[in-house]
Design a protein around this motif. Structure first.
Motif, PDB file in Angstrom:
ATOM      1  N   ILE A   1      -2.147  25.051   0.649  1.00 54.72           N
ATOM      2  CA  ILE A   1      -1.866  24.527  -0.507  1.00 54.72           C
ATOM      3  C   ILE A   1      -2.914  23.826  -0.927  1.00 54.72           C
ATOM      4  CG2 ILE A   1      -0.346  22.965  -1.501  1.00 54.72           C
ATOM      5  CD1 ILE A   1       1.594  22.841   1.043  1.00 54.72           C
ATOM      6  N   ALA A   2      -3.156  24.597  -2.408  1.00 53.13           N
ATOM      7  CA  ALA A   2      -4.411  24.151  -3.096  1.00 53.13           C
ATOM      8  C   ALA A   2      -4.064  23.000  -4.030  1.00 53.13           C
ATOM      9  CB  ALA A   2      -4.585  25.275  -3.978  1.00 53.13           C
ATOM     10  N   SER A   3      -2.936  22.564  -4.268  1.00 52.50           N
ATOM     11  CA  SER A   3      -2.647  21.353  -4.963  1.00 52.50           C
ATOM     12  C   SER A   3      -1.191  20.732  -4.604  1.00 52.50           C
ATOM     13  CB  SER A   3      -2.861  21.587  -6.393  1.00 52.50           C
ATOM     14  OG  SER A   3      -2.035  22.529  -7.114  1.00 52.50           O
ATOM     15  N   PHE A   4      -0.985  19.633  -5.061  1.00 52.33           N
ATOM     16  CA  PHE A   4       0.466  19.054  -4.825  1.00 52.33           C
ATOM     17  C   PHE A   4       0.761  18.373  -6.223  1.00 52.33           C
ATOM     18  CE2 PHE A   4      -1.493  19.185  -0.690  1.00 52.33           C
ATOM     19  CZ  PHE A   4      -0.392  19.499   0.248  1.00 52.33           C
ATOM     20  N   HIS A   5       1.961  18.329  -6.641  1.00 53.22           N
ATOM     21  CA  HIS A   5       2.521  17.922  -7.963  1.00 53.22           C
ATOM     22  C   HIS A   5       3.673  16.859  -7.423  1.00 53.22           C
ATOM     23  CE1 HIS A   5       0.123  20.652 -10.402  1.00 53.22           C
ATOM     24  NE2 HIS A   5       0.569  21.309  -9.316  1.00 53.22           N
ATOM     25  N   LEU A   6       3.190  15.514  -7.576  1.00 57.41           N
ATOM     26  CA  LEU A   6       4.157  14.666  -6.985  1.00 57.41           C
ATOM     27  C   LEU A   6       4.811  13.943  -8.569  1.00 57.41           C
ATOM     28  CD1 LEU A   6       2.253  12.965  -4.132  1.00 57.41           C
ATOM     29  CD2 LEU A   6       4.169  15.063  -4.032  1.00 57.41           C
ATOM     30  N   ARG A   7       5.821  13.274  -8.215  1.00 55.44           N
ATOM     31  CA  ARG A   7       6.395  12.510  -9.234  1.00 55.44           C
ATOM     32  C   ARG A   7       6.629  11.212  -8.952  1.00 55.44           C
ATOM     33  NH1 ARG A   7      10.499  14.334 -14.141  1.00 55.44           N
ATOM     34  NH2 ARG A   7       8.502  15.369 -14.656  1.00 55.44           N
ATOM     35  N   ALA A   8       6.056   9.903  -9.497  1.00 56.89           N
ATOM     36  CA  ALA A   8       6.182   8.684  -9.061  1.00 56.89           C
ATOM     37  C   ALA A   8       7.275   7.868 -10.080  1.00 56.89           C
ATOM     38  CB  ALA A   8       5.006   7.963  -9.353  1.00 56.89           C
ATOM     39  N   HIS A   9       8.303   7.083  -9.294  1.00 57.30           N
ATOM     40  CA  HIS A   9       9.310   6.569  -9.909  1.00 57.30           C
ATOM     41  C   HIS A   9       9.190   5.071  -9.612  1.00 57.30           C
ATOM     42  CE1 HIS A   9      11.289  10.376 -10.398  1.00 57.30           C
ATOM     43  NE2 HIS A   9      10.786  10.635  -8.912  1.00 57.30           N
ATOM     44  N   ALA A  10       9.642   4.353 -10.794  1.00 54.02           N
ATOM     45  CA  ALA A  10       9.780   2.705 -10.474  1.00 54.02           C
ATOM     46  C   ALA A  10      11.132   2.371 -10.753  1.00 54.02           C
ATOM     47  CB  ALA A  10       8.818   2.154 -11.360  1.00 54.02           C
ATOM     48  N   VAL A  11      12.059   1.822 -10.046  1.00 53.59           N
ATOM     49  CA  VAL A  11      13.311   1.294 -10.273  1.00 53.59           C
ATOM     50  C   VAL A  11      13.444  -0.126  -9.754  1.00 53.59           C
ATOM     51  CG1 VAL A  11      14.332   3.562  -9.965  1.00 53.59           C
ATOM     52  CG2 VAL A  11      14.097   1.990  -7.909  1.00 53.59           C
ATOM     53  N   ASP A  12      14.615  -0.611 -10.239  1.00 52.79           N
ATOM     54  CA  ASP A  12      14.989  -2.310  -9.962  1.00 52.79           C
ATOM     55  C   ASP A  12      15.580  -2.293  -8.486  1.00 52.79           C
ATOM     56  OD1 ASP A  12      17.257  -1.421 -10.682  1.00 52.79           O
ATOM     57  OD2 ASP A  12      17.304  -2.672 -12.382  1.00 52.79           O
ATOM     58  N   VAL A  13      15.855  -3.585  -8.156  1.00 47.66           N
ATOM     59  CA  VAL A  13      16.632  -3.387  -6.967  1.00 47.66           C
ATOM     60  C   VAL A  13      18.032  -3.000  -7.082  1.00 47.66           C
ATOM     61  CG1 VAL A  13      15.286  -5.517  -6.054  1.00 47.66           C
ATOM     62  CG2 VAL A  13      17.387  -5.798  -7.329  1.00 47.66           C
ATOM     63  N   ASN A  14      18.465  -2.755  -8.021  1.00 48.43           N
ATOM     64  CA  ASN A  14      20.003  -2.077  -8.136  1.00 48.43           C
ATOM     65  C   ASN A  14      19.728  -0.577  -8.238  1.00 48.43           C
ATOM     66  OD1 ASN A  14      21.293  -4.582  -7.970  1.00 48.43           O
ATOM     67  ND2 ASN A  14      20.739  -4.914 -10.179  1.00 48.43           N
ATOM     68  N   GLY A  15      18.499   0.142  -8.072  1.00 46.38           N
ATOM     69  CA  GLY A  15      18.430   1.584  -8.388  1.00 46.38           C
ATOM     70  C   GLY A  15      18.354   1.741  -9.669  1.00 46.38           C
ATOM     71  N   ASN A  16      18.183   1.058 -10.909  1.00 48.78           N
ATOM     72  CA  ASN A  16      18.103   1.363 -12.182  1.00 48.78           C
ATOM     73  C   ASN A  16      16.681   1.739 -12.311  1.00 48.78           C
ATOM     74  OD1 ASN A  16      20.982   0.849 -12.822  1.00 48.78           O
ATOM     75  ND2 ASN A  16      20.449  -1.238 -12.895  1.00 48.78           N
ATOM     76  N   GLN A  17      16.458   2.788 -13.198  1.00 46.58           N
ATOM     77  CA  GLN A  17      15.241   3.233 -13.579  1.00 46.58           C
ATOM     78  C   GLN A  17      14.555   2.299 -14.592  1.00 46.58           C
ATOM     79  OE1 GLN A  17      14.626   7.350 -14.571  1.00 46.58           O
ATOM     80  NE2 GLN A  17      13.288   6.808 -16.097  1.00 46.58           N
ATOM     81  N   VAL A  18      13.419   1.905 -14.362  1.00 49.12           N
ATOM     82  CA  VAL A  18      12.777   0.856 -15.272  1.00 49.12           C
ATOM     83  C   VAL A  18      11.939   1.455 -16.206  1.00 49.12           C
ATOM     84  CG1 VAL A  18      11.231  -1.246 -15.118  1.00 49.12           C
ATOM     85  CG2 VAL A  18      13.161  -0.905 -13.492  1.00 49.12           C
ATOM     86  N   GLU A  19      11.252   2.589 -15.584  1.00 51.28           N
ATOM     87  CA  GLU A  19      10.105   3.175 -16.247  1.00 51.28           C
ATOM     88  C   GLU A  19      10.295   4.812 -15.974  1.00 51.28           C
ATOM     89  OE1 GLU A  19       8.057   2.124 -18.328  1.00 51.28           O
ATOM     90  OE2 GLU A  19       7.631  -0.024 -17.439  1.00 51.28           O
ATOM     91  N   ASN A  20       9.949   5.382 -16.957  1.00 51.48           N
ATOM     92  CA  ASN A  20      10.153   6.885 -16.910  1.00 51.48           C
ATOM     93  C   ASN A  20       9.039   7.381 -15.614  1.00 51.48           C
ATOM     94  OD1 ASN A  20      11.836   7.438 -19.010  1.00 51.48           O
ATOM     95  ND2 ASN A  20      10.492   7.680 -20.577  1.00 51.48           N
ATOM     96  N   PRO A  21       9.504   8.503 -14.991  1.00 50.37           N
ATOM     97  CA  PRO A  21       8.657   8.930 -13.981  1.00 50.37           C
ATOM     98  C   PRO A  21       7.162   9.526 -14.339  1.00 50.37           C
ATOM     99  CG  PRO A  21      10.739   9.661 -13.693  1.00 50.37           C
ATOM    100  CD  PRO A  21      10.814   8.995 -15.019  1.00 50.37           C
ATOM    101  N   ILE A  22       6.054   9.163 -13.717  1.00 48.90           N
ATOM    102  CA  ILE A  22       4.979   9.823 -14.105  1.00 48.90           C
ATOM    103  C   ILE A  22       4.602  10.935 -13.257  1.00 48.90           C
ATOM    104  CG2 ILE A  22       3.970   7.792 -15.145  1.00 48.90           C
ATOM    105  CD1 ILE A  22       2.667   7.172 -12.968  1.00 48.90           C
ATOM    106  N   ASP A  23       3.613  11.968 -13.574  1.00 47.40           N
ATOM    107  CA  ASP A  23       3.372  12.889 -12.805  1.00 47.40           C
ATOM    108  C   ASP A  23       2.006  12.826 -12.317  1.00 47.40           C
ATOM    109  OD1 ASP A  23       5.572  14.528 -13.254  1.00 47.40           O
ATOM    110  OD2 ASP A  23       4.676  15.374 -15.135  1.00 47.40           O
ATOM    111  N   ILE A  24       1.956  13.056 -10.954  1.00 47.25           N
ATOM    112  CA  ILE A  24       0.765  12.808 -10.044  1.00 47.25           C
ATOM    113  C   ILE A  24       0.119  14.137  -9.473  1.00 47.25           C
ATOM    114  CG2 ILE A  24      -0.706  11.803  -8.473  1.00 47.25           C
ATOM    115  CD1 ILE A  24       1.283   9.238  -8.606  1.00 47.25           C
ATOM    116  N   VAL A  25      -1.030  14.786  -9.990  1.00 48.17           N
ATOM    117  CA  VAL A  25      -1.422  15.688  -9.534  1.00 48.17           C
ATOM    118  C   VAL A  25      -2.489  15.614  -8.422  1.00 48.17           C
ATOM    119  CG1 VAL A  25      -2.392  18.238 -10.011  1.00 48.17           C
ATOM    120  CG2 VAL A  25      -0.839  17.065 -11.458  1.00 48.17           C
ATOM    121  N   ILE A  26      -2.288  16.243  -7.210  1.00 52.86           N
ATOM    122  CA  ILE A  26      -3.608  15.994  -6.395  1.00 52.86           C
ATOM    123  C   ILE A  26      -3.996  17.415  -5.931  1.00 52.86           C
ATOM    124  CG2 ILE A  26      -4.056  15.270  -3.949  1.00 52.86           C
ATOM    125  CD1 ILE A  26      -1.546  13.395  -3.990  1.00 52.86           C
ATOM    126  N   ASN A  27      -5.358  17.547  -6.366  1.00 49.29           N
ATOM    127  CA  ASN A  27      -5.924  18.978  -6.030  1.00 49.29           C
ATOM    128  C   ASN A  27      -6.939  18.741  -4.631  1.00 49.29           C
ATOM    129  OD1 ASN A  27      -5.217  20.158  -8.552  1.00 49.29           O
ATOM    130  ND2 ASN A  27      -6.877  19.273  -9.735  1.00 49.29           N
TER     131      ASN A  27
END
Length: 912
Positions: free
Chosen positions: A235-261
């Motif tokens: 695998i030459a690269s990985f494409h992850l998405r990071a999430h931030a939610v509160d304790v109730n599972g509600n999305q606090v921020e929009n997900p951000i993309d993380i590319v690992i080469n």
């Protein structure tokens, strides 16, 4: 908003620290401006930097579409659907795996309102990132941010602008890291973690999707770590998405993309596609001639030095005529000639050892591998065929064809059995009439001089041929045929004894038929072609004379007749008669020739015409009574028709009863002159004269059958007339049939009488009171088996051959055996009695046997198999007259028929 913060330096490797320092020194923040809402893409052209190697399904970037109405259903599309796909969330994915070109890659992303069909477009420009060479600040490039759709908060009726999310640069991680693991990479944080308790997570391949567990994130601190070494070749690269939610599972921020080469390391050696490569090159090739291409592959990144290969030749065998006959392009692997002097006749094959090294051929840091290149030097026609001698000799008997008279041998240094070696022979002189040809032996390459037309010794005694040898393909440029490619062939013709021949043959003679026997017809002579041989004169004889009309003088060939020539003979066809004669010489060996004499026979009027048919039928009355006849003459015109028909003057009854009229040259009609002629068979003579000179005539008898006719003119008493007119042959045949039939009837009567006598003789041998089935008949006695040897067969033998029984001891005789009494006196049969006395003899013997108390049946059952005394089985006798005879009633035996008559008389007679 979310941001990337550096992890504590105590747990990061140096490369990660450099990346983190760069990120901390240059934080990426969003700026917000108050803008009026306008639906569509925020920009016309969007540029992004991505990895040069793109894999199928890999997310590349996010496109931002501003929708003033949050309820709109937007559908995204791509102008290059085979390469790029846009998801419903605005993420652009690669549809297949490919390498980006060095220049920018452009395509158009479109957005369409599903309800109103309104469409917006934005052009995307992808630029490949440069190869990674270090963790410098220069390499940490920012991906241009893309504005995401506006969001409407649930607790507010007004639209509020959302902060733009961070798009962080790719994280470069070397493969095959030795740890320690887990190894911290980066930290994810949100500015709202001061007022809210947040939980962080990562999704995507390598996190929660296969292969799972490679990357983990601390849900509290947001620290992202790798758990094991990575392999770029998998695998030459990985494409992850990071999430931030509160304790109730509600999305606090929009997900951000993380590319690992995954950064490539030089951990793979070059591998050749084949361990042995085969190529060819023509001999005599000039320097720079292409030979072949060898190819090796390296699993490392081809865009880095780890995958950049260089080729070189390590060795060449043999090293003749030069140790460096070939060179190789170090980048493409093309092998070409670098020196002249390739000669197949000296070196037929070269073996090269080829080395491929990565790191652009660096011998210190690069990895290498080798393969073998086998180069075969192919043949060209650079050696002409050369004769082994300048002159070849041969001889041939005259008049012989398809005879090999000489073998021409050549040498050729080129590769055998190739067009450059196969020889072709061409005669350049000495055979103007084409009497010879030269074929090539495919195995030896020799030239076979063959005679194809007969040669006459008296005309040509010797031939001197000039022959040139060539190959099937022309000689190579610049090579000429030497003098050795031409030779002469001297052929001597041998004189042989040839057959004489008649002149002319066939010979035609015209002669009238009727030539008498002994007349001289013609002279038919032959010639001997052997002018140089001492031979006596020819002798003549007759070979074929179907009618035996001719004879020939053996010395001078004069032909005379021995019988009259007849054109109408069956041996003459179309007026032509053929006879064959033989002329022989006295050479060694003797030879002979045949000649045909054709005699055309001219017709003379030697045959008188005849009537046809010979028999006819007509009616008793005058009408209808016409008979059509035809004149037949074996002669031909002018000795045939037209014919004259007439009736003779005598007897007078012919002309009184009949009349004849000619209806054409060959046909006439015979009819009754009187009104009625009695039925019967009449012989009517007819005189027929032809038109020959002189005329020939004959009187033919026509047998006319006169019969009674019906209204249609058909005979009604043909059978009576025909029977009255039977010929002698028919009468004899009928008599023979009658005699044969009488003989057959007589033979049948004799056979029947003889059969009756045989029946009467057989009846004398049978007693009328007995049935033959109540007696034992001896058909053939060849000796019984072991079970028959204890039987007493004396009663079945002839009376004059009986022998007295041997007296057994008293203790072993059984009750059912023959009693020991005096033998009765049976009548003695003469040695050869008269057949008529046989019945009397049998009757007398029967009466004696009836009065014999020792003759069977005994007063018990007969023993057919004696197994010895002391048998455990009791007696089976049920006919013991001494114990039970008086108690049983045997009258029922009279009802059983003639077969039981004897028993009825013996037991059913009452007191008698």
């Amino acid at each position: 908003m979310c941001r990337v913060a550096g992890a504590p330096p105590r747990i990061l490797p140096p490369l990660a620290l450099m990346l983190l320092a760069a990120l901390q020194q240059a934080p990426i923040k969003a700026t917000c401006e108050d803008l009026s809402c306008k639906t569509g893409f925020p920009e016309d052209v969007h540029s992004a930097v991505v990895s040069r190697s793109v894999h199928g399904g890999q997310p590349l970037l996010n496109v931002r579409f501003r929708s003033c109405d949050g309820n709109k259903k937007i559908h995204f599309g791509s102008s290059e659907p085979e390469d790029f796909r846009v998801g419903e969330d605005g993420v652009v994915y690669a549809e297949r795996s490919f390498q980006l070109s060095a220049g920018p890659t452009e395509f158009v992303v479109s957005a369409q309102d599903k309800e109103t069909q309104q469409e917006w477009q934005m052009r995307v420009k992808l630029t490949p990132e440069p190869a990674f060479t270090g963790a410098s600040e220069k390499d940490q490039r920012k991906i241009e941010e893309i504005i995401f759709p506006w969001q409407q908060y649930k607790h507010s009726s007004s639209l509020k602008r959302q902060k733009r999310d961070w798009v962080i640069p790719p994280i470069n991680l070397p493969e095959n890291s030795k740890g320690p693991f887990p190894q911290e990479l980066v930290r994810i944080r949100s500015d709202r973690d001061k007022s809210l308790s947040l939980r962080y997570s990562a999704t995507g391949p390598g996190a929660d999707q296969p292969p799972t567990g490679i990357f983990i994130i601390n849900p509290i601190s947001g620290q992202l770590s790798v758990t094991k070494p990575l392999d770029r070749e998998q695998i030459a690269s990985f494409h992850l998405r990071a999430h931030a939610v509160d304790v109730n599972g509600n999305q606090v921020e929009n997900p951000i993309d993380i590319v690992i080469n995954v950064i490539d390391m030089n951990d793979n050696r070059p591998e050749f596609l084949h361990q042995v490569w085969n190529g060819t090159v023509p001999e005599g090739s000039k320097p720079g001639t292409y030979v072949m291409t060898v190819t090796a592959i390296d699993a490392d990144d081809p865009n880095t030095q780890n995958g950049m290969l260089r080729y070189r030749i390590l060795s060449q065998a043999p090293s003749s005529p030069s140790p460096n006959m070939f060179t190789i392009n170090n980048e493409t692997g093309d092998i070409i000639t670098v020196a002249a002097g390739l000669d197949r006749e000296k070196v037929q094959q070269y073996t090269l050892i080829i080395q491929a090294t990565d790191m652009e051929g660096n011998p210190t840091y690069g990895l290498s591998n080798t393969a073998t290149a086998v180069i075969t030097v192919t043949d060209i026609n650079d050696n002409p065929p050369e004769f082994t001698a300048m002159t070849f000799y041969g001889e041939v008997p005259e008049n012989r064809v398809d005879v090999i008279v000489a073998n021409l041998t050549v040498t050729d240094k080129d590769q055998p059995h190739t067009p450059a070696w196969n020889a072709l022979y061409r005669m350049t002189g000495g055979d103007p009439t084409g009497r010879f040809t030269i074929l090539t032996d495919p195995n030896s390459n020799d030239g076979l001089v063959t005679v194809v037309k007969p040669i006459d010794f008296e005309t040509n005694r010797m031939f001197v041929l000039t022959v040139a040898a060539e190959n099937q393909v022309p000689l190579a440029k610049g090579i000429q045929h030497p003098p050795q490619s031409t030779a002469t062939v001297s052929i001597t013709v041998i004189d042989v004894n040839e057959s004489p021949y008649f002149v002319p043959n066939p010979k035609l003679v015209r002669q009238e038929e009727g030539l008498m026997a002994g007349s001289m017809l013609t002279t038919f002579t032959a010639q001997d072609p052997d002018r140089y041989m001492q031979q006596t004169s020819l002798r003549y004889s007759k070979l074929s004379d179907p009618a035996n009309w001719l004879k020939i003088d053996p010395v001078n060939g004069q032909i005379t007749t021995t019988a009259v020539l007849d054109r109408e003979s069956i041996y003459v066809q179309n007026n032509m008669y053929n006879a064959t004669f033989l002329a022989s010489d006295n050479g060694i060996p003797p030879m002979s020739g045949t000649g045909t004499l054709q005699i055309y026979l001219l017709d003379i009027n030697d045959n008188a015409p005849q009537v046809h048919p010979k028999e006819a039928t007509t009616c008793e009355t005058l009408q209808p009574n016409a008979i059509n006849i035809t004149a037949v003459d074996p002669d031909i015109d002018p000795n045939a028709g037209p014919f004259a028909f007439e009736l003779p003057d005598t007897p007078a009854s012919i002309k009184r009863n009949w009349t004849i009229v000619r209806i054409s040259g060959d046909h006439a009609q015979l009819s009754l002159r009187i009104r009625f002629l009695e039925a019967g068979i009449y012989d009517v003579p007819i005189v027929i004269t032809d038109s020959g000179n002189p005329h020939a005539s004959s009187t033919s008898l026509l047998k006319v059958k006169v019969c009674q006719c019906d209204l249609n003119g058909d005979c009604t008493d043909v059978d009576r007339i025909v029977g009255a007119g039977l010929g002698t042959g028919a009468i004899i045949a009928i008599l023979l049939c009658i005699i044969i039939l009488l003989i057959l009837v007589l033979m049948f009567v004799v056979w029947m009488k003889r059969r009756d006598k045989e029946r009467q003789a057989k009846q004398l041998l049978i007693d009328p009171e007995d049935d033959v089935r109540d007696n034992i008949l001896k058909y053939d006695e060849e000796g019984g088996g072991e079970e028959d040897q204890d039987y007493d067969l004396s009663q079945l033998q002839q009376p004059d051959t009986l022998e007295p029984d041997a007296i057994k001891p008293v203790g072993i005789r059984r009750l059912d055996e023959r009693p020991i009494l005096a033998e009765p006196q049976y009548p003695v049969r003469s040695a050869a009695p008269h057949p008529g006395d046989i019945g009397d003899f049998i009757n007398e013997g029967l009466k004696a046997a009836d009065n014999d108390p020792t003759a069977p049946p005994y007063d018990s059952l007969l023993v057919f198999d004696y197994e010895g005394s002391g048998s455990t089985a009791g007696s089976l006798s049920s006919l013991n007259s001494s114990s039970s005879g008086g108690e049983q009633d045997y009258d029922y035996l009279n009802d059983w028929g003639p077969r039981f008559k004897k028993l009825a008389d013996m037991y059913g007679g009452g007191d008698d």
